[in-house]
Design a protein around this motif. Structure first.
Motif, PDB file in Angstrom:
ATOM      1  N   GLN A 331       1.375  -1.119   0.101  1.00  0.00           N
ATOM      2  CA  GLN A 331       0.062  -0.104  -0.283  1.00  0.00           C
ATOM      3  C   GLN A 331       1.193   0.707  -0.286  1.00  0.00           C
ATOM      4  N   ARG A 332       1.618   1.490   0.440  1.00  0.00           N
ATOM      5  CA  ARG A 332       2.957   2.622   0.455  1.00  0.00           C
ATOM      6  C   ARG A 332       3.715   2.601  -0.916  1.00  0.00           C
ATOM      7  N   VAL A 333       3.988   1.113  -1.542  1.00  0.00           N
ATOM      8  CA  VAL A 333       4.611   1.430  -2.611  1.00  0.00           C
ATOM      9  C   VAL A 333       3.347   1.646  -3.863  1.00  0.00           C
ATOM     10  N   ARG A 334       2.720   1.732  -3.948  1.00  0.00           N
ATOM     11  CA  ARG A 334       1.508   2.030  -4.767  1.00  0.00           C
ATOM     12  C   ARG A 334       1.331   3.298  -4.376  1.00  0.00           C
ATOM     13  N   THR A 335       1.307   4.524  -3.904  1.00  0.00           N
ATOM     14  CA  THR A 335       1.330   5.854  -3.245  1.00  0.00           C
ATOM     15  C   THR A 335       2.603   6.508  -4.355  1.00  0.00           C
ATOM     16  N   TYR A 336       3.646   5.571  -4.558  1.00  0.00           N
ATOM     17  CA  TYR A 336       3.928   6.173  -5.561  1.00  0.00           C
ATOM     18  C   TYR A 336       3.806   6.100  -7.010  1.00  0.00           C
ATOM     19  N   PHE A 337       3.109   5.494  -7.688  1.00  0.00           N
ATOM     20  CA  PHE A 337       3.106   4.568  -8.921  1.00  0.00           C
ATOM     21  C   PHE A 337       1.756   5.253  -9.275  1.00  0.00           C
ATOM     22  N   ASP A 338       1.495   7.052  -9.321  1.00  0.00           N
ATOM     23  CA  ASP A 338      -0.079   7.449  -9.746  1.00  0.00           C
ATOM     24  C   ASP A 338       0.437   7.236 -11.314  1.00  0.00           C
ATOM     25  N   PHE A 339      -1.408   6.817 -12.065  1.00  0.00           N
ATOM     26  CA  PHE A 339      -1.679   6.099 -13.030  1.00  0.00           C
ATOM     27  C   PHE A 339      -0.851   6.847 -14.464  1.00  0.00           C
ATOM     28  N   GLY A 340      -1.025   8.281 -14.198  1.00  0.00           N
ATOM     29  CA  GLY A 340      -0.361   9.288 -15.132  1.00  0.00           C
ATOM     30  C   GLY A 340       0.762   9.792 -15.566  1.00  0.00           C
ATOM     31  N   LYS A 341       1.810   9.801 -13.806  1.00  0.00           N
ATOM     32  CA  LYS A 341       3.072   9.377 -14.327  1.00  0.00           C
ATOM     33  C   LYS A 341       3.461   8.395 -14.826  1.00  0.00           C
ATOM     34  N   VAL A 342       2.710   7.269 -14.407  1.00  0.00           N
ATOM     35  CA  VAL A 342       3.481   6.108 -14.407  1.00  0.00           C
ATOM     36  C   VAL A 342       3.720   6.654 -16.269  1.00  0.00           C
ATOM     37  N   ARG A 343       2.308   5.908 -17.092  1.00  0.00           N
ATOM     38  CA  ARG A 343       2.401   6.089 -18.387  1.00  0.00           C
ATOM     39  C   ARG A 343       3.330   6.969 -19.213  1.00  0.00           C
ATOM     40  N   GLN A 344       3.194   8.369 -18.116  1.00  0.00           N
ATOM     41  CA  GLN A 344       3.946   9.716 -18.744  1.00  0.00           C
ATOM     42  C   GLN A 344       5.837   8.953 -19.272  1.00  0.00           C
ATOM     43  N   GLY A 345       6.241   8.270 -17.637  1.00  0.00           N
ATOM     44  CA  GLY A 345       6.838   7.729 -17.164  1.00  0.00           C
ATOM     45  C   GLY A 345       7.326   6.773 -18.002  1.00  0.00           C
ATOM     46  N   LEU A 346       6.989   5.583 -18.690  1.00  0.00           N
ATOM     47  CA  LEU A 346       6.720   4.700 -18.979  1.00  0.00           C
ATOM     48  C   LEU A 346       6.975   4.815 -20.957  1.00  0.00           C
ATOM     49  N   LEU A 347       6.472   6.844 -22.291  1.00  0.00           N
ATOM     50  CA  LEU A 347       6.657   6.933 -22.401  1.00  0.00           C
ATOM     51  C   LEU A 347       8.332   7.130 -22.758  1.00  0.00           C
TER      52      LEU A 347
END
Length: 643
Positions: A331-347
């Motif tokens: 639950q702590r880990v998931r606080t670092y993975f906001d969907f919008g940031k993850v999608r942009q980070g992937l790109l």
């Protein structure tokens, strides 16, 4: 000149007509080209092959958008039309494959006349093999039966997919039974007028609930609902599907369906599949026992008399082990993975790795949540990608890359679609890894869409290599230096490197269980098909229970029928082993990278050009050897599993 991307309908009401018109025009063009080969083939043998390849490209266009839209379009009418288009493409392809007059065109080509073009040589060999495997040499009655079998197989595969896609089950629970769930999840799941919360079997519900909910009854009920999707409807569909595949394989001269299917894969033969399954199962035996001992020790703190951990408690207690033994709180880990940031980070990560740029484009899409990007390399557009990443009614329930168009230089731009079902808010890290994995397929599709032949475009390698590039890209979702470029909490603080190190250590926990679970799935995939060659065909549920006891780490949950929604029994048929086969290769390919500098351009670009951009232009083993400088080996995988 770069070809223009496909123009999609601008308003929802136009989709049905667009599907009809594109299907009709592409099938008509394919038919025209093939009719020309029958009546007036070009004098140049390479031109003959090119005309056949272009016809197959037009046919593939219909199959591709049919498969995609049948799985993602919000309008049921559009999905039905897309399914029908895919069926029509499959039917026409079957007719071609059984046409002796067409086969004679290719049989008559003098091999020496194409020897100057290595890819034409490769294509000719594959076309001839396709015809032989199709049963073109059989008598007319047999060919008619083969045609009917193939048409029915397509229908069954689509119906199996439809049932498993649409069968979303739910459990309704009191709010207090959801203690332990993340705050953002609870906020998105308010109680209804009766004071109950509805929890579905879709992944954004089923994964976190089984991982975090303290109430064992909720975990059990949701797990049962998840495992019962498709039951009992799909049993009859699968039984008929397996029988028809066996009939098709034996009709064209193979011992069984796995032998027929493996003949065009890296593994080569059907009997090699259970040998590979047993090799992995043996290698995973000790890691599995180590994992289970740790899991059971934690479980006995709550259930002192337990002798095993039931499947419905596995995710919850595995999470407790990771939290307590490795100091990783998901639950702590998931606080670092906001969907919008993850999608942009992937790109940004993949752009930096492979020297690509992604430019958002405002173009028509089939749903408002779909985003589109043009992919650029050295300032030139090389493809278009669509990201359809959130769940909705009537949509494909898993994660996959779908083709919209295959790419050929100067003729058609490669366009691919990522179809997933992720949370719109915070993501579990496991889903971040899945996103990287599936994006690996998308990159493979786009980068390999610039050759001269449709046959070798995109993800056109042997099917048991297809997963390797995607599995390797997962490694970038586990590296602290990579994650810290986009993974940050609400305050903007990047994920701590020590937390990522703990996550990696925690991920090592459970990989023995994972490997054995995968071998259970692979064994089920293989034996459900191979059993058709025996005098007596076992009941599917009984066979599943027996294989789970032999291979899986976790016990069977009485009364459930997991196979009924095991979607890979459709597309992957007897070849689910390919996931682990590919992982062996992926671990070996990753060994060429320096973990202290995962973006080092020399190795990344060499991998891009030697493996990804080649598509199906060479045998997968040769592509990997070109990249590694040696044949691939089992050592890196074995070392990873044992660590």
């Amino acid at each position: 000149m770069t070809p223009a991307p496909l123009a999609l309908p601008t308003v929802p009401d136009l989709w049905p007509d667009w599907i009809r018109e594109r299907s009709a025009s592409e099938l008509a063009r394919a038919t025209e080209l093939v009719d020309g080969l029958r009546t007036a083939p070009p004098a140049d043998p390479v031109a003959v092959l090119r005309q056949w390849d272009r016809a197959a490209g037009h046919l593939g266009n219909v199959a591709a958008f049919g498969s995609l839209l049948g799985n993602v379009h919000p309008l049921e009418a559009a999905r039905d039309l897309a399914d029908a288009a895919e069926q029509e493409a499959s039917k026409l392809g079957t007719q071609w494959s059984l046409d002796r007059e067409l086969y004679d065109v290719f049989a008559a080509i003098d091999d020496s006349s194409v020897a100057h073009d290595p890819l034409a040589v490769r294509l000719l060999a594959k076309v001839r093999a396709d015809f032989r495997r199709s049963g073109v040499d059989k008598d007319e009655a047999t060919r008619e039966r083969i045609s009917a079998i193939r048409e029915r197989i397509t229908e069954l595969d689509q119906e199996f997919s439809r049932v498993t896609r649409d069968d979303v089950r739910t459990v309704r629970v009191r709010p207090e039974q959801l203690a332990g769930m993340p705050a953002d999840w609870l906020e998105a799941h308010p109680a209804d007028d009766e004071g109950l919360v509805t929890v579905s079997t879709d992944y954004p519900d089923s994964v976190p609930v089984r991982m975090f909910a303290h109430d064992q009854d909720v975990r059990r009920d949701l797990t049962i609902a998840f495992l019962e999707r498709g039951w009992p409807t799909t049993e009859a569909l699968l039984t008929e599907l397996f029988a028809l595949r066996h009939e098709l394989a034996t009709t064209v001269g193979y011992a069984d369906w796995p032998s027929y299917d493996a003949d065009v894969k890296m593994i080569g033969t059907g009997p090699a599949i259970p040998e590979f399954i047993d090799r992995i199962a043996t290698a995973a035996e000790e890691p599995m026992r180590r994992d289970l001992a740790q899991l059971l020790a934690r479980y006995r703190r709550d259930f002192p008399d337990a002798t095993e951990v039931p499947g419905f408690d596995f995710q919850y207690y595995a999470e407790l082990v990771r939290s307590e033994e490795y100091d990783v709180d998901a639950q702590r880990v998931r606080t670092y993975f906001d969907f919008g940031k993850v999608r942009q980070g992937l790109l940004e990560v993949t752009g930096r790795l492979f020297d690509l740029a992604y430019r958002p484009v405002d173009v028509p899409v089939w749903h408002e949540e779909v985003t589109a990007y043009e992919v650029e390399q050295a300032g030139r557009v090389i493809g278009r990608i669509y990201l359809d990443l959130h769940p909705r009614e009537g949509k494909y329930k898993h994660a996959a890359q779908f083709t919209l168009t295959d790419g050929v230089a100067g003729e058609q731009l490669p366009e691919g679609v990522l179809v997933c079902n992720f949370s719109r808010g915070l993501m579990e890290h496991d889903h971040v890894v899945t996103l990287f994995h599936e994006f690996g397929h998308l990159l493979h599709h786009v980068l390999a869409g610039h050759g001269d032949w449709f046959r070798f475009a995109g993800v056109a390698t042997e099917w048991d290599f297809v997963e390797a590039p995607s599995q390797m890209l997962e490694e970038w979702a586990w590296h602290a230096d990579v994650l810290r470029t986009f993974a940050s909490d609400a305050s903007g603080e990047p994920i701590p490197a020590e937390l990522v190190a703990a996550m990696r250590a925690a991920d090592d926990y459970g990989k023995g269980i994972y490997a054995r679970t995968q071998m259970f799935y692979a064994a089920m995939s293989y034996w459900f098909h191979a059993d058709r060659a025996g005098a007596e065909v076992p009941d599917l549920t009984e066979r599943m229970i027996e294989l789970q006891a032999r291979y899986a780490a976790l016990p069977y949950l009485p009364g459930t029928h997991m196979f009924a929604s095991f979607g890979h029994l459709g597309g992957y048929s007897s070849a689910y082993y390919t996931y682990m086969w590919s992982l062996v290769i992926a671990k070996d390919m990753f060994s060429a990278f320096d973990e202290s500098d995962l973006f080092a351009p020399e190795v990344a670009h060499r991998y891009r050009d030697a493996v990804l951009a080649r598509g199906g232009e060479g045998d997968a083993a040769d592509l990997v050897a070109d990249f590694l400088g040696r044949p691939f080996a089992f050592d890196a995988y074995a070392a990873w599993l044992a660590r």
